[in-house]
Motif scaffolding. Structure first.
Motif, PDB file in Angstrom:
ATOM      1  N   PHE A 152      37.566  37.885  47.867  1.00  0.00           N
ATOM      2  CA  PHE A 152      36.530  38.254  48.838  1.00  0.00           C
ATOM      3  C   PHE A 152      37.086  38.957  50.074  1.00  0.00           C
ATOM      4  CE2 PHE A 152      34.040  34.640  46.831  1.00  0.00           C
ATOM      5  CZ  PHE A 152      33.206  35.481  46.134  1.00  0.00           C
ATOM      6  N   LYS A 153      38.420  39.137  50.107  1.00  0.00           N
ATOM      7  CA  LYS A 153      39.010  39.847  51.249  1.00  0.00           C
ATOM      8  C   LYS A 153      39.742  41.100  50.778  1.00  0.00           C
ATOM      9  CE  LYS A 153      39.599  35.640  53.996  1.00  0.00           C
ATOM     10  NZ  LYS A 153      39.311  34.575  53.014  1.00  0.00           N
ATOM     11  N   GLU A 154      39.392  41.583  49.579  1.00  0.00           N
ATOM     12  CA  GLU A 154      40.142  42.692  48.976  1.00  0.00           C
ATOM     13  C   GLU A 154      39.630  44.037  49.489  1.00  0.00           C
ATOM     14  OE1 GLU A 154      37.930  40.788  47.367  1.00  0.00           O
ATOM     15  OE2 GLU A 154      38.746  39.894  45.545  1.00  0.00           O
ATOM     16  N   TYR A 158      41.070  42.528  41.275  1.00  0.00           N
ATOM     17  CA  TYR A 158      42.161  42.939  42.167  1.00  0.00           C
ATOM     18  C   TYR A 158      42.503  41.894  43.225  1.00  0.00           C
ATOM     19  CZ  TYR A 158      37.633  45.019  43.485  1.00  0.00           C
ATOM     20  OH  TYR A 158      36.296  45.240  43.685  1.00  0.00           O
ATOM     21  N   ASP A 159      42.131  40.638  42.999  1.00  0.00           N
ATOM     22  CA  ASP A 159      42.454  39.613  44.006  1.00  0.00           C
ATOM     23  C   ASP A 159      43.822  38.983  43.747  1.00  0.00           C
ATOM     24  OD1 ASP A 159      41.264  38.520  41.684  1.00  0.00           O
ATOM     25  OD2 ASP A 159      40.709  36.681  42.734  1.00  0.00           O
ATOM     26  N   ALA A 160      44.460  38.556  44.835  1.00  0.00           N
ATOM     27  CA  ALA A 160      45.796  37.950  44.762  1.00  0.00           C
ATOM     28  C   ALA A 160      45.683  36.438  44.965  1.00  0.00           C
ATOM     29  CB  ALA A 160      46.683  38.572  45.823  1.00  0.00           C
ATOM     30  N   LEU A 161      46.840  35.774  44.991  1.00  0.00           N
ATOM     31  CA  LEU A 161      46.906  34.317  45.146  1.00  0.00           C
ATOM     32  C   LEU A 161      47.728  33.942  46.379  1.00  0.00           C
ATOM     33  CD1 LEU A 161      47.528  33.590  41.403  1.00  0.00           C
ATOM     34  CD2 LEU A 161      45.643  32.586  42.700  1.00  0.00           C
ATOM     35  N   ALA A 162      47.330  32.869  47.022  1.00  0.00           N
ATOM     36  CA  ALA A 162      47.990  32.451  48.267  1.00  0.00           C
ATOM     37  C   ALA A 162      49.456  32.077  48.027  1.00  0.00           C
ATOM     38  CB  ALA A 162      47.250  31.257  48.857  1.00  0.00           C
ATOM     39  N   GLY A 189      50.360  36.905  47.045  1.00  0.00           N
ATOM     40  CA  GLY A 189      51.034  37.790  46.096  1.00  0.00           C
ATOM     41  C   GLY A 189      50.249  37.864  44.804  1.00  0.00           C
ATOM     42  N   HIS A 190      50.568  38.868  43.985  1.00  0.00           N
ATOM     43  CA  HIS A 190      49.823  39.063  42.732  1.00  0.00           C
ATOM     44  C   HIS A 190      50.420  38.230  41.603  1.00  0.00           C
ATOM     45  CE1 HIS A 190      46.350  41.554  43.309  1.00  0.00           C
ATOM     46  NE2 HIS A 190      47.011  42.213  44.254  1.00  0.00           N
ATOM     47  N   GLY A 191      50.362  36.910  41.781  1.00  0.00           N
ATOM     48  CA  GLY A 191      50.899  35.979  40.794  1.00  0.00           C
ATOM     49  C   GLY A 191      50.060  35.853  39.540  1.00  0.00           C
ATOM     50  N   CYS A 192      48.999  36.659  39.433  1.00  0.00           N
ATOM     51  CA  CYS A 192      48.221  36.670  38.194  1.00  0.00           C
ATOM     52  C   CYS A 192      48.093  38.101  37.667  1.00  0.00           C
ATOM     53  CB  CYS A 192      46.846  36.057  38.420  1.00  0.00           C
ATOM     54  SG  CYS A 192      46.066  35.489  36.902  1.00  0.00           S
ATOM     55  N   GLY A 193      48.752  39.037  38.344  1.00  0.00           N
ATOM     56  CA  GLY A 193      48.770  40.415  37.848  1.00  0.00           C
ATOM     57  C   GLY A 193      47.438  41.141  37.918  1.00  0.00           C
ATOM     58  N   HIS A 194      46.563  40.739  38.836  1.00  0.00           N
ATOM     59  CA  HIS A 194      45.259  41.416  38.892  1.00  0.00           C
ATOM     60  C   HIS A 194      45.354  42.849  39.415  1.00  0.00           C
ATOM     61  CE1 HIS A 194      42.684  37.488  38.676  1.00  0.00           C
ATOM     62  NE2 HIS A 194      43.552  37.605  37.699  1.00  0.00           N
ATOM     63  N   ASN A 195      46.483  43.207  40.041  1.00  0.00           N
ATOM     64  CA  ASN A 195      46.698  44.618  40.394  1.00  0.00           C
ATOM     65  C   ASN A 195      46.745  45.461  39.116  1.00  0.00           C
ATOM     66  OD1 ASN A 195      49.236  43.195  39.936  1.00  0.00           O
ATOM     67  ND2 ASN A 195      50.281  45.109  40.435  1.00  0.00           N
ATOM     68  N   GLY A 208      34.169  46.962  39.888  1.00  0.00           N
ATOM     69  CA  GLY A 208      35.158  46.378  40.791  1.00  0.00           C
ATOM     70  C   GLY A 208      34.738  44.949  41.100  1.00  0.00           C
ATOM     71  N   CYS A 209      35.433  43.998  40.476  1.00  0.00           N
ATOM     72  CA  CYS A 209      35.003  42.589  40.518  1.00  0.00           C
ATOM     73  C   CYS A 209      35.957  41.768  41.387  1.00  0.00           C
ATOM     74  CB  CYS A 209      34.994  41.998  39.116  1.00  0.00           C
ATOM     75  SG  CYS A 209      34.054  42.957  37.921  1.00  0.00           S
ATOM     76  N   PRO A 210      35.534  41.341  42.568  1.00  0.00           N
ATOM     77  CA  PRO A 210      36.403  40.559  43.441  1.00  0.00           C
ATOM     78  C   PRO A 210      36.487  39.086  43.019  1.00  0.00           C
ATOM     79  CG  PRO A 210      34.450  41.402  44.591  1.00  0.00           C
ATOM     80  CD  PRO A 210      34.224  41.559  43.128  1.00  0.00           C
ATOM     81  N   ALA A 211      37.438  38.403  43.629  1.00  0.00           N
ATOM     82  CA  ALA A 211      37.471  36.930  43.628  1.00  0.00           C
ATOM     83  C   ALA A 211      37.351  36.281  42.259  1.00  0.00           C
ATOM     84  CB  ALA A 211      36.381  36.395  44.561  1.00  0.00           C
ATOM     85  N   GLU A 212      38.092  36.789  41.277  1.00  0.00           N
ATOM     86  CA  GLU A 212      38.103  36.112  39.974  1.00  0.00           C
ATOM     87  C   GLU A 212      38.796  34.766  40.105  1.00  0.00           C
ATOM     88  OE1 GLU A 212      39.071  34.508  36.200  1.00  0.00           O
ATOM     89  OE2 GLU A 212      40.572  35.134  37.643  1.00  0.00           O
ATOM     90  N   GLU A 213      39.836  34.715  40.924  1.00  0.00           N
ATOM     91  CA  GLU A 213      40.581  33.457  41.066  1.00  0.00           C
ATOM     92  C   GLU A 213      39.698  32.349  41.642  1.00  0.00           C
ATOM     93  OE1 GLU A 213      43.229  33.007  39.677  1.00  0.00           O
ATOM     94  OE2 GLU A 213      44.302  34.905  39.541  1.00  0.00           O
ATOM     95  N   LEU A 214      38.646  32.724  42.325  1.00  0.00           N
ATOM     96  CA  LEU A 214      37.711  31.728  42.861  1.00  0.00           C
ATOM     97  C   LEU A 214      36.559  31.513  41.890  1.00  0.00           C
ATOM     98  CD1 LEU A 214      37.722  33.159  46.491  1.00  0.00           C
ATOM     99  CD2 LEU A 214      38.960  31.150  45.669  1.00  0.00           C
ATOM    100  N   LEU A 215      36.637  32.164  40.742  1.00  0.00           N
ATOM    101  CA  LEU A 215      35.631  32.052  39.671  1.00  0.00           C
ATOM    102  C   LEU A 215      34.233  32.377  40.194  1.00  0.00           C
ATOM    103  CD1 LEU A 215      37.198  28.838  38.212  1.00  0.00           C
ATOM    104  CD2 LEU A 215      37.210  31.085  37.142  1.00  0.00           C
ATOM    105  N   ALA A 216      34.180  33.400  41.021  1.00  0.00           N
ATOM    106  CA  ALA A 216      32.927  33.645  41.730  1.00  0.00           C
ATOM    107  C   ALA A 216      32.425  35.083  41.641  1.00  0.00           C
ATOM    108  CB  ALA A 216      33.097  33.264  43.197  1.00  0.00           C
TER     109      ALA A 216
END
Ligand SMILES: [Zn+2]
Length: 487
Positions: A38-40, A86-90, A109-115, A145-153
């Motif tokens: 949500f901050k991308e 395109y979201d990253a992880l804390a 950082g992009h610890g899930c490779g969403h870049n 362009g789908c934000p915040a996948e890591e937040l499942l939202a």
């Protein structure tokens, strides 16, 4: 590519080879921004800007989310949708090195490779546009362009806005350690905060006047842990205490606990969740507190479409696995030393958290193990949809329209999900080579579906059969607004 004789398919593959340096730059830019869900802002604007330059028309703020957008080209049916994230992880900032070295201490950082995920899908959308122009193919191609996948939202709130409703098919991928088409269903889930309100008092002076909100949280958690035994198999309940008071000599008048409830199917999540609310009610009764609920998000399990899995597999066979060079192998081997403790695992990454290989959902890697370090082979589909622990908001799209996902090798086998090792690979040539395989495969599938209505029909017949004509229902409570400040 030598096996590809169709001129339009050749065009797609050659176009993506030419575009590859540009895709690499875009991927590195997003990797560098490393913005949380949500901050991308910069990531979304970079990708949307590129698509505009390519002739797509972009609509921003989809579903009321500032960092969501839809880029569209062409008109009318069929409508192909490529999903990008395109979201990253804390806390996972990392240099492109096979040892732990944050680029910026404590930063995301992009610890899930969403870049890679976002740019791979963008590449596919551009290549399909190119093929439609060259081959005079009718229809529409879109990049979501789908934000915040890591937040499942992200996609859940986008889906509620109806932006996927007119799609003919949705295509996406996720970075991983294997080259395959995904057949995992994941889990449906709810993400909910329980907020207890009590009465503060001096914890030693007049404790009898206090009603501890933290006691309520603790008793709720005890209740949830007893509930665990009596739920359908495959259910997962996990929580963190997000607010629990400030110091011991003050009875906390506010405490908050954040729960995820997951199960193989949404119906089961709803059932377990209703019982969890009873547990919260019991805790509030016991402690003389009150509580309210902040629903954050929920998502469906993934509906696997085997017709599309087969169609995508044929495309993946045409593209072939990534070709890694000696430097890539050296990097991967050095990286493997950092996780080769027998604890390797979730290398499909994301909250999806699974690997397509092996029924245990993880691959155990030990130093010197003869497991192929970087996958240079393809893993064929089994024809069986299989459950797994993690969740993805792709699930919601898959209940609206036939959806298919693949994985391409962007990291060594056994590389942990959501890790600095993963972030290092996502910024390296290894990641970009996997990304190109994904972009090519998705683009070939797109062209195939546009030119072959029979394939599209097969996917829809299967979809209708599986959903039994039931329309998609958003897991979000009616009328709720996106609580951006709660994530
Ligand atoms: Zn992910």
């Amino acid at each position: 590519m030598s096996g590809v004789s169709d001129p339009l398919e050749r065009e797609v593959l050659e176009y993506l080879d030419r575009l590859s340096p540009e895709l690499g730059r875009l991927s590195d830019a997003v990797w560098d921004f490393a913005e949380l869900g949500f901050k991308e802002y910069r990531s979304a604007s970079t990708l949307a800007g590129f698509l505009e330059e390519q002739g797509f028309s972009v609509s921003r703020g989809t579903g009321g989310i500032p960092t969501a957008f839809v880029a569209s080209w062409g008109e009318g049916a069929p409508v192909l949708g490529f999903l990008g994230e395109y979201d990253a992880l804390a806390g996972l900032s990392q240099e492109v090195l096979p040892r732990r070295k944050p680029r910026v201490e404590g930063a995301p950082g992009h610890g899930c490779g969403h870049n890679l995920l976002g740019v791979g899908s963008l590449g596919a959308a551009c290549a399909v546009k190119r093929a439609m122009e060259k081959g005079r193919i009718r229809g529409t191609v879109r990049f979501y362009g789908c934000p915040a996948e890591e937040l499942l939202a992200g996609k859940v709130y986008m889906a509620r806005s109806g932006c996927f409703d007119d799609l003919s098919v949705a295509i996406t991928w996720h970075p991983g350690s294997l080259n395959c088409v995904r057949e995992r269903t994941g889990t449906a889930m709810y993400s909910v905060k329980f907020r207890f309100h009590g009465r503060t008092a001096h914890a030693a002076g007049d404790p009898h006047n206090g009603r501890s909100a933290l006691d309520a949280v603790e008793l709720m958690n005890v209740g949830a842990n007893y509930l665990r035994e009596h739920v359908p198999s495959g259910t997962r309940i996990h929580y963190v205490i997000t607010k629990g008071g400030l110091q011991p000599n003050v009875v906390p008048d506010f405490a908050e606990v954040w729960y995820f409830v997951r199960a193989p199917r949404m119906a089961e999540v709803k059932e377990v969740y209703a019982r969890l609310v009873d547990v919260a009610r019991g805790a509030s009764l016991m402690t003389g507190t009150t509580f309210d609920i902040q629903f954050l998000t929920g998502c469906h399990e993934v509906l696997v479409n085997h017709s599309l899995v087969q169609a995508m597999w044929r495309c993946l066979e045409k593209v072939g696995p990534p070709v890694f060079d000696e430097k890539d192998m050296e990097f991967a081997l050095a990286l493997r030393e950092t996780f080769a403790t027998g604890a390797g695992g979730d290398n499909q990454a994301g909250d999806r958290g699974e690997d397509e290989a092996g029924s245990s959902g993880s691959i155990q890697v030990t130093a010197g193990s003869d497991v192929e370090v970087l996958k240079t082979t393809l893993t064929a589909p089994t024809g069986q949809a299989r459950p797994s622990g993690g969740s993805s908001d792709v699930g919601d799209v898959s209940h609206i329209v036939p959806t298919v996902q693949m994985s391409a090798a962007t990291m060594p086998v056994g590389c942990p999900g959501h890790s600095w090792q993963n972030a290092a690979c996502a910024g390296s040539p290894i990641g970009k080579k996997g990304m190109l395989v994904a972009a090519k495969t998705m683009a070939l599938l797109g062209v195939e579906l546009l030119r072959n209505p029979a394939e599209m029909k097969k996917a829809w017949d299967e979809f209708r059969d599986k959903t039994k004509g039931e329309p998609y229902r958003s897991p979000l409570p009616e009328g709720m607004e996106l609580p951006l400040d709660q994530f």
